[in-house]
Design a protein around this motif. Structure first.
Motif, PDB file in Angstrom:
ATOM      1  N   TRP A 160      -5.459   3.709 -10.915  1.00  0.00           N
ATOM      2  CA  TRP A 160      -6.671   3.513 -11.171  1.00  0.00           C
ATOM      3  C   TRP A 160      -7.515   3.759 -10.146  1.00  0.00           C
ATOM      4  O   TRP A 160      -7.195   3.502  -8.878  1.00  0.00           O
ATOM      5  N   LYS A 161      -8.725   4.497 -10.023  1.00  0.00           N
ATOM      6  CA  LYS A 161      -9.671   5.007  -9.359  1.00  0.00           C
ATOM      7  C   LYS A 161     -10.068   3.856  -8.576  1.00  0.00           C
ATOM      8  O   LYS A 161     -10.299   4.045  -7.231  1.00  0.00           O
ATOM      9  N   SER A 162     -10.458   2.553  -8.990  1.00  0.00           N
ATOM     10  CA  SER A 162     -10.781   1.419  -8.324  1.00  0.00           C
ATOM     11  C   SER A 162      -9.931   0.992  -7.239  1.00  0.00           C
ATOM     12  O   SER A 162     -10.266   0.287  -6.139  1.00  0.00           O
ATOM     13  N   LYS A 163      -8.361   1.430  -7.222  1.00  0.00           N
ATOM     14  CA  LYS A 163      -7.544   0.886  -6.268  1.00  0.00           C
ATOM     15  C   LYS A 163      -7.152   1.939  -5.381  1.00  0.00           C
ATOM     16  O   LYS A 163      -6.253   1.744  -4.513  1.00  0.00           O
ATOM     17  N   ILE A 164      -7.745   3.079  -5.195  1.00  0.00           N
ATOM     18  CA  ILE A 164      -7.502   4.160  -4.331  1.00  0.00           C
ATOM     19  C   ILE A 164      -8.550   4.004  -3.123  1.00  0.00           C
ATOM     20  O   ILE A 164      -9.625   3.650  -3.143  1.00  0.00           O
ATOM     21  N   THR A 165      -7.811   3.590  -1.898  1.00  0.00           N
ATOM     22  CA  THR A 165      -8.596   3.073  -0.929  1.00  0.00           C
ATOM     23  C   THR A 165      -8.920   4.063   0.107  1.00  0.00           C
ATOM     24  O   THR A 165     -10.062   3.685   0.777  1.00  0.00           O
ATOM     25  N   ARG A 166      -8.052   5.022   0.106  1.00  0.00           N
ATOM     26  CA  ARG A 166      -8.530   6.250   1.097  1.00  0.00           C
ATOM     27  C   ARG A 166      -8.126   7.612   0.388  1.00  0.00           C
ATOM     28  O   ARG A 166      -7.005   7.710   0.112  1.00  0.00           O
ATOM     29  N   LEU A 167      -8.906   8.746   0.738  1.00  0.00           N
ATOM     30  CA  LEU A 167      -8.673   9.937   0.157  1.00  0.00           C
ATOM     31  C   LEU A 167      -8.478  10.943   1.343  1.00  0.00           C
ATOM     32  O   LEU A 167      -9.356  10.958   2.141  1.00  0.00           O
TER      33      LEU A 167
ATOM     34  N   CYS B 273       4.295  20.502  -0.638  1.00  0.00           N
ATOM     35  CA  CYS B 273       4.053  20.596   0.859  1.00  0.00           C
ATOM     36  C   CYS B 273       4.062  19.654   1.540  1.00  0.00           C
ATOM     37  O   CYS B 273       3.855  19.604   2.975  1.00  0.00           O
ATOM     38  N   LYS B 274       4.143  18.444   1.148  1.00  0.00           N
ATOM     39  CA  LYS B 274       4.307  17.027   1.760  1.00  0.00           C
ATOM     40  C   LYS B 274       2.916  16.465   2.554  1.00  0.00           C
ATOM     41  O   LYS B 274       2.707  15.866   3.489  1.00  0.00           O
ATOM     42  N   THR B 275       1.657  17.168   2.055  1.00  0.00           N
ATOM     43  CA  THR B 275       0.467  16.930   2.502  1.00  0.00           C
ATOM     44  C   THR B 275       0.023  15.417   1.761  1.00  0.00           C
ATOM     45  O   THR B 275       0.225  15.241   0.693  1.00  0.00           O
ATOM     46  N   LYS B 276      -0.480  14.480   2.750  1.00  0.00           N
ATOM     47  CA  LYS B 276      -1.044  13.312   2.344  1.00  0.00           C
ATOM     48  C   LYS B 276      -2.174  13.501   1.557  1.00  0.00           C
ATOM     49  O   LYS B 276      -3.084  14.292   1.578  1.00  0.00           O
ATOM     50  N   LEU B 277      -2.236  12.716   0.279  1.00  0.00           N
ATOM     51  CA  LEU B 277      -3.234  12.763  -0.794  1.00  0.00           C
ATOM     52  C   LEU B 277      -4.294  11.659  -0.834  1.00  0.00           C
ATOM     53  O   LEU B 277      -5.498  11.942  -0.482  1.00  0.00           O
TER      54      LEU B 277
ATOM     55  N   MET C 171       0.883  -1.134  -0.094  1.00  0.00           N
ATOM     56  CA  MET C 171       0.077   0.069  -0.046  1.00  0.00           C
ATOM     57  C   MET C 171       1.053   1.159  -0.163  1.00  0.00           C
ATOM     58  O   MET C 171       1.898   1.127   0.832  1.00  0.00           O
ATOM     59  N   LEU C 172       0.631   2.163  -0.852  1.00  0.00           N
ATOM     60  CA  LEU C 172       1.552   3.353  -0.941  1.00  0.00           C
ATOM     61  C   LEU C 172       0.690   4.397  -0.478  1.00  0.00           C
ATOM     62  O   LEU C 172      -0.607   4.683  -0.733  1.00  0.00           O
ATOM     63  N   THR C 173       1.284   5.486   0.205  1.00  0.00           N
ATOM     64  CA  THR C 173       0.664   6.803   0.637  1.00  0.00           C
ATOM     65  C   THR C 173       1.431   7.898  -0.542  1.00  0.00           C
ATOM     66  O   THR C 173       2.439   7.965  -0.504  1.00  0.00           O
ATOM     67  N   ILE C 174       0.536   8.279  -1.266  1.00  0.00           N
ATOM     68  CA  ILE C 174       0.988   9.364  -2.049  1.00  0.00           C
ATOM     69  C   ILE C 174       0.805  10.993  -1.452  1.00  0.00           C
ATOM     70  O   ILE C 174      -0.217  11.130  -0.754  1.00  0.00           O
ATOM     71  N   LYS C 175       1.949  11.465  -1.708  1.00  0.00           N
ATOM     72  CA  LYS C 175       2.054  12.935  -1.020  1.00  0.00           C
ATOM     73  C   LYS C 175       2.421  13.855  -1.988  1.00  0.00           C
ATOM     74  O   LYS C 175       2.927  13.550  -3.024  1.00  0.00           O
ATOM     75  N   CYS C 176       2.108  15.329  -1.797  1.00  0.00           N
ATOM     76  CA  CYS C 176       2.389  16.503  -2.438  1.00  0.00           C
ATOM     77  C   CYS C 176       3.905  16.489  -2.440  1.00  0.00           C
ATOM     78  O   CYS C 176       4.418  16.682  -1.285  1.00  0.00           O
ATOM     79  N   ALA C 177       4.798  16.720  -3.381  1.00  0.00           N
ATOM     80  CA  ALA C 177       6.080  17.172  -3.595  1.00  0.00           C
ATOM     81  C   ALA C 177       6.382  18.540  -2.885  1.00  0.00           C
ATOM     82  O   ALA C 177       7.399  18.641  -2.340  1.00  0.00           O
TER      83      ALA C 177
END
Length: 78
Positions: A28-35, A9-13, A1-7
């Protein structure tokens, strides 16, 4: 599971279930587990904190801008 962050400001996306060892070029939108903190503006997915354009939105996926985000976590092997 990856946590994608803004380059910028380092905010979790969002959390993303990445399968395979390749680069993160599209999500893929279907694999995004949490926004966490992201907004949709026109055809772009942007950081809610600094308005950095993270990805372009297509029908069922996000085409990622590789300079706009960082990630941490582990990729799931095939």
């Amino acid at each position: 599971m990856l946590t994608i962050k803004c380059a910028k400001c380092k905010t979790k996306l969002f959390k993303y279930k990445k399968i395979g060892q390749g680069k993160v070029l599209r999500c893929w939108k279907s694999k995004i587990t949490r926004l966490y903190d992201g907004e949709i503006q026109a055809k772009n997915f942007v950081c809610g904190n600094c308005n950095n354009i993270i990805a372009e939105i297509k029908d069922d996926r996000l085409d990622m801008n590789s300079e706009a985000f960082t990630y941490s976590g582990t990729k799931i092997r095939k």
